[in-house]
Design a protein around this motif. Structure first.
Motif, PDB file in Angstrom:
ATOM      1  N   ILE A  47      10.298  -2.828   7.459  1.00 16.18           N
ATOM      2  CA  ILE A  47      11.441  -2.370   8.256  1.00 16.18           C
ATOM      3  C   ILE A  47      12.709  -2.669   7.471  1.00 16.18           C
ATOM      4  O   ILE A  47      12.883  -3.783   6.957  1.00 16.18           O
ATOM      5  CB  ILE A  47      11.522  -3.086   9.613  1.00 16.18           C
ATOM      6  CG1 ILE A  47      10.232  -2.919  10.411  1.00 16.18           C
ATOM      7  CG2 ILE A  47      12.714  -2.576  10.423  1.00 16.18           C
ATOM      8  CD1 ILE A  47      10.163  -3.841  11.619  1.00 16.18           C
ATOM      9  N   LEU A  48      13.610  -1.692   7.413  1.00 15.81           N
ATOM     10  CA  LEU A  48      14.934  -1.888   6.830  1.00 15.81           C
ATOM     11  C   LEU A  48      15.986  -1.504   7.859  1.00 15.81           C
ATOM     12  O   LEU A  48      15.741  -0.658   8.725  1.00 15.81           O
ATOM     13  CB  LEU A  48      15.112  -1.026   5.574  1.00 15.81           C
ATOM     14  CG  LEU A  48      14.145  -1.271   4.418  1.00 15.81           C
ATOM     15  CD1 LEU A  48      14.405  -0.280   3.291  1.00 15.81           C
ATOM     16  CD2 LEU A  48      14.262  -2.698   3.899  1.00 15.81           C
ATOM     17  N   LEU A  72      13.258  -6.779   6.283  1.00 21.35           N
ATOM     18  CA  LEU A  72      14.107  -7.222   5.186  1.00 21.35           C
ATOM     19  C   LEU A  72      15.548  -6.905   5.550  1.00 21.35           C
ATOM     20  O   LEU A  72      15.871  -5.764   5.902  1.00 21.35           O
ATOM     21  CB  LEU A  72      13.716  -6.497   3.894  1.00 21.35           C
ATOM     22  CG  LEU A  72      14.650  -6.672   2.694  1.00 21.35           C
ATOM     23  CD1 LEU A  72      14.661  -8.116   2.206  1.00 21.35           C
ATOM     24  CD2 LEU A  72      14.251  -5.721   1.559  1.00 21.35           C
ATOM     25  N   ALA A  73      16.440  -7.901   5.482  1.00 18.48           N
ATOM     26  CA  ALA A  73      17.842  -7.689   5.845  1.00 18.48           C
ATOM     27  C   ALA A  73      18.737  -8.607   5.034  1.00 18.48           C
ATOM     28  O   ALA A  73      18.293  -9.649   4.537  1.00 18.48           O
ATOM     29  CB  ALA A  73      18.061  -7.933   7.339  1.00 18.48           C
ATOM     30  N   ASN A  78      21.350 -10.574   9.227  1.00 14.81           N
ATOM     31  CA  ASN A  78      20.382 -11.450   9.877  1.00 14.81           C
ATOM     32  C   ASN A  78      21.055 -12.421  10.843  1.00 14.81           C
ATOM     33  O   ASN A  78      20.544 -12.678  11.936  1.00 14.81           O
ATOM     34  CB  ASN A  78      19.590 -12.228   8.834  1.00 14.81           C
ATOM     35  CG  ASN A  78      18.501 -13.076   9.451  1.00 14.81           C
ATOM     36  OD1 ASN A  78      17.678 -12.585  10.209  1.00 14.81           O
ATOM     37  ND2 ASN A  78      18.513 -14.362   9.133  1.00 14.81           N
ATOM     38  N   TYR A  79      22.195 -12.945  10.469  1.00 14.31           N
ATOM     39  CA  TYR A  79      22.946 -13.863  11.349  1.00 14.31           C
ATOM     40  C   TYR A  79      23.297 -13.159  12.666  1.00 14.31           C
ATOM     41  O   TYR A  79      23.104 -13.720  13.757  1.00 14.31           O
ATOM     42  CB  TYR A  79      24.215 -14.330  10.642  1.00 14.31           C
ATOM     43  CG  TYR A  79      25.079 -15.245  11.470  1.00 14.31           C
ATOM     44  CD1 TYR A  79      24.871 -16.619  11.484  1.00 14.31           C
ATOM     45  CD2 TYR A  79      26.124 -14.734  12.246  1.00 14.31           C
ATOM     46  CE1 TYR A  79      25.663 -17.467  12.256  1.00 14.31           C
ATOM     47  CE2 TYR A  79      26.924 -15.564  13.017  1.00 14.31           C
ATOM     48  CZ  TYR A  79      26.695 -16.932  13.015  1.00 14.31           C
ATOM     49  OH  TYR A  79      27.478 -17.761  13.784  1.00 14.31           O
ATOM     50  N   GLU A 119      12.515 -11.589   5.488  1.00 10.88           N
ATOM     51  CA  GLU A 119      12.967 -11.762   4.116  1.00 10.88           C
ATOM     52  C   GLU A 119      14.448 -11.438   4.063  1.00 10.88           C
ATOM     53  O   GLU A 119      14.901 -10.469   4.684  1.00 10.88           O
ATOM     54  CB  GLU A 119      12.176 -10.865   3.159  1.00 10.88           C
ATOM     55  CG  GLU A 119      10.683 -11.170   3.148  1.00 10.88           C
ATOM     56  CD  GLU A 119       9.906 -10.248   2.223  1.00 10.88           C
ATOM     57  OE1 GLU A 119      10.546  -9.507   1.444  1.00 10.88           O
ATOM     58  OE2 GLU A 119       8.670 -10.257   2.286  1.00 10.88           O
ATOM     59  N   ILE A 120      15.203 -12.240   3.318  1.00 11.86           N
ATOM     60  CA  ILE A 120      16.664 -12.128   3.309  1.00 11.86           C
ATOM     61  C   ILE A 120      17.173 -11.984   1.883  1.00 11.86           C
ATOM     62  O   ILE A 120      16.652 -12.603   0.958  1.00 11.86           O
ATOM     63  CB  ILE A 120      17.301 -13.371   3.963  1.00 11.86           C
ATOM     64  CG1 ILE A 120      16.860 -13.486   5.431  1.00 11.86           C
ATOM     65  CG2 ILE A 120      18.821 -13.327   3.893  1.00 11.86           C
ATOM     66  CD1 ILE A 120      17.237 -14.789   6.083  1.00 11.86           C
ATOM     67  N   PHE A 121      18.200 -11.141   1.718  1.00 10.40           N
ATOM     68  CA  PHE A 121      18.899 -11.049   0.441  1.00 10.40           C
ATOM     69  C   PHE A 121      20.393 -11.214   0.692  1.00 10.40           C
ATOM     70  O   PHE A 121      20.855 -11.180   1.835  1.00 10.40           O
ATOM     71  CB  PHE A 121      18.584  -9.722  -0.265  1.00 10.40           C
ATOM     72  CG  PHE A 121      19.110  -8.494   0.446  1.00 10.40           C
ATOM     73  CD1 PHE A 121      20.337  -7.944   0.108  1.00 10.40           C
ATOM     74  CD2 PHE A 121      18.371  -7.879   1.451  1.00 10.40           C
ATOM     75  CE1 PHE A 121      20.824  -6.815   0.754  1.00 10.40           C
ATOM     76  CE2 PHE A 121      18.838  -6.750   2.108  1.00 10.40           C
ATOM     77  CZ  PHE A 121      20.073  -6.215   1.752  1.00 10.40           C
TER      78      PHE A 121
END
Length: 215
Positions: A47-48, A72-73, A78-79, A119-121
């Motif tokens: 999911i994006l 993934l975000a 995400n916060y 998963e975070i970037f």
């Protein structure tokens, strides 16, 4: 690569299913029985999200439950995903009440909705998926957690940063008109004019069609 657009009843938001054979990536998920039919015999790899607003994220938890896929975000997105006042689920029903021209869906909203990334970037990320190159870059303006999602440099999922009618308002909390003008627009003008834009609402268009407005 096949792109399927599903228009959700939440502000006519576009959910996109990007498919290669049986595999797919879902962008800005919404879930109902019609979506389940579209995804029958499909493998949801990921999911994006283009940004964190409720109409673009309402299906995240259901997708995770049904398909065992990860989200993934970027870290700012995400916060806000985890806070109903930041993802606007807290105010979504009220928004419909103040916009008399909008038809409210005939189901209840989750006004305390939250979800979180697996998963975070930070500012950008690049990865391979089914022989396609996916590049995601944080782009400010519409929301704090907004980003562009590119597939193979010729396809862009822009969320509400670029729409086919006008530059979207940055008046919502988390929006930043100055950042949009000073940061986002100069970056947008570096992109190839023939890139195809799939926006958060409305029909797809080439960036060339947009240049006359944003320059």
């Amino acid at each position: 690569m096949k792109i399927t657009t599903y228009i959700s009843p939440l502000l006519e938001q576009n959910m996109y299913i990007v498919g290669e054979d049986r595999h797919c990536i879902v962008i800005d998920p919404y879930y109902d029985e019609n979506v389940a039919v579209l995804l029958e015999n499909k493998i949801v790899d990921l999911i994006l999200l283009t940004h964190e607003h409720y109409d673009h994220i309402s299906g995240v938890n259901k997708f995770k439950e049904m398909y065992g896929c990860k989200l993934l975000a970027n870290s700012k997105c995400n916060y806000n995903l985890q806070r109903p006042t930041k993802n606007f689920s807290k105010y979504f029903e009220a928004y419909y009440e103040f916009q008399s021209d909008l038809k409210k869906p005939d189901f209840d909203f989750d006004n305390n909705y939250s979800c979180s990334a697996d998963e975070i970037f930070e500012e950008s990320i690049t990865f391979k998926w089914q022989n396609n190159t996916v590049f995601i870059k944080v782009v400010p303006g519409h929301s704090a957690g907004g980003n562009f999602i590119f597939f193979d440099e010729n396809t862009l999922f822009s969320g509400d940063i670029l729409l086919d009618e006008s530059v979207p308002a940055a008046k919502f909390p988390g929006g930043n008109q100055k950042a949009f003008i000073d940061v986002a627009l100069p970056y947008i003008n570096t992109l190839p004019p023939d890139i195809v834009v799939y926006p958060g609402h409305g029909d797809s268009f080439s960036l060339q069609e947009y240049y006359g407005y944003i320059e």
